[in-house]
Design a protein around this motif. Structure first.
Motif, PDB file in Angstrom:
ATOM      1  N   VAL A  32       0.927  -1.292   0.006  1.00 30.21           N
ATOM      2  CA  VAL A  32       0.079   0.153  -0.167  1.00 30.21           C
ATOM      3  C   VAL A  32       0.823   1.171   0.046  1.00 30.21           C
ATOM      4  O   VAL A  32       1.926   1.377   0.860  1.00 30.21           O
ATOM      5  CB  VAL A  32      -0.795   0.079   1.153  1.00 30.21           C
ATOM      6  CG1 VAL A  32      -1.788   1.169   1.233  1.00 30.21           C
ATOM      7  CG2 VAL A  32      -1.766  -1.172   1.310  1.00 30.21           C
ATOM      8  N   HIS A  57      -2.622   1.053  -4.062  1.00 37.56           N
ATOM      9  CA  HIS A  57      -2.243  -0.308  -3.906  1.00 37.56           C
ATOM     10  C   HIS A  57      -1.525  -0.745  -4.834  1.00 37.56           C
ATOM     11  O   HIS A  57      -1.906  -0.574  -6.101  1.00 37.56           O
ATOM     12  CB  HIS A  57      -3.460  -1.036  -3.623  1.00 37.56           C
ATOM     13  CG  HIS A  57      -3.309  -2.621  -3.029  1.00 37.56           C
ATOM     14  ND1 HIS A  57      -2.864  -2.795  -1.547  1.00 37.56           N
ATOM     15  CD2 HIS A  57      -3.252  -3.665  -3.717  1.00 37.56           C
ATOM     16  CE1 HIS A  57      -2.889  -3.874  -1.595  1.00 37.56           C
ATOM     17  NE2 HIS A  57      -2.996  -4.641  -2.900  1.00 37.56           N
ATOM     18  N   GLN A  59       0.602  -3.782  -6.939  1.00 43.67           N
ATOM     19  CA  GLN A  59       1.008  -5.289  -6.989  1.00 43.67           C
ATOM     20  C   GLN A  59       1.964  -5.508  -8.129  1.00 43.67           C
ATOM     21  O   GLN A  59       1.864  -4.874  -9.418  1.00 43.67           O
ATOM     22  CB  GLN A  59      -0.275  -6.201  -7.478  1.00 43.67           C
ATOM     23  CG  GLN A  59      -0.228  -7.444  -7.564  1.00 43.67           C
ATOM     24  CD  GLN A  59       0.121  -8.190  -6.273  1.00 43.67           C
ATOM     25  OE1 GLN A  59      -0.427  -8.124  -5.095  1.00 43.67           O
ATOM     26  NE2 GLN A  59       1.224  -8.936  -6.136  1.00 43.67           N
ATOM     27  N   VAL A  73      -6.008  -6.163  -6.766  1.00 41.42           N
ATOM     28  CA  VAL A  73      -5.523  -4.826  -7.498  1.00 41.42           C
ATOM     29  C   VAL A  73      -5.564  -5.269  -8.962  1.00 41.42           C
ATOM     30  O   VAL A  73      -5.951  -4.132  -9.968  1.00 41.42           O
ATOM     31  CB  VAL A  73      -4.388  -4.148  -6.995  1.00 41.42           C
ATOM     32  CG1 VAL A  73      -3.123  -4.855  -7.544  1.00 41.42           C
ATOM     33  CG2 VAL A  73      -4.325  -2.991  -7.701  1.00 41.42           C
TER      34      VAL A  73
END
Length: 127
Positions: A32, A57, A59, A73
């Motif tokens: 995050v 967020h 990823q 995400v």
């Protein structure tokens, strides 16, 4: 689905070269974050952010992933960056590289108000 077509059209229009996947297959844990640059995506990964302008967020994935749905995400992101080293990134709208797909060239990135999703990926066109 509408979002897939938008992503396919965008990905298909990118004219950069190459891309690599370094390391083993799999996905790294998401982080995050507050506003960050696309440069926060490590070399050898494809990264997505929940918000536009590489915010929220994040990823990152490396290798072939048959099921990206376990990473929330990837089901609704607004920013992306292919920071591969030798290969292009091929996304698919369904698990196990099925459904519609597109290729994102190494070094390509994008952000905006469009919501995108992916359900699987692999690396292609390796040099």
């Amino acid at each position: 689905m509408y979002m897939t077509r938008k992503f396919a059209a965008l990905a298909g229009g990118i004219a950069l070269t190459g891309g690599l996947l370094a390391g083993s297959a799999g996905a790294a844990e998401a982080a995050v974050a507050t506003p960050q640059a696309a440069s926060s995506c490590p070399s050898g990964y494809f990264c997505v952010w929940a918000g536009k302008n590489y915010t929220g967020h994040m990823q990152k994935v490396a290798g072939k992933n048959d099921d990206l749905t376990k990473f929330s995400v990837f089901q609704n992101f607004k920013s992306w960056y292919n920071h591969g080293q030798k290969c292009d990134y091929r996304w698919s709208s369904e698990k196990k590289q099925r459904g519609s797909h597109g290729v994102i060239k190494r070094g390509a990135k994008g952000t905006g108000d469009t919501h995108w999703y992916e359900k699987s990926n692999e690396w292609v066109n390796c040099h």
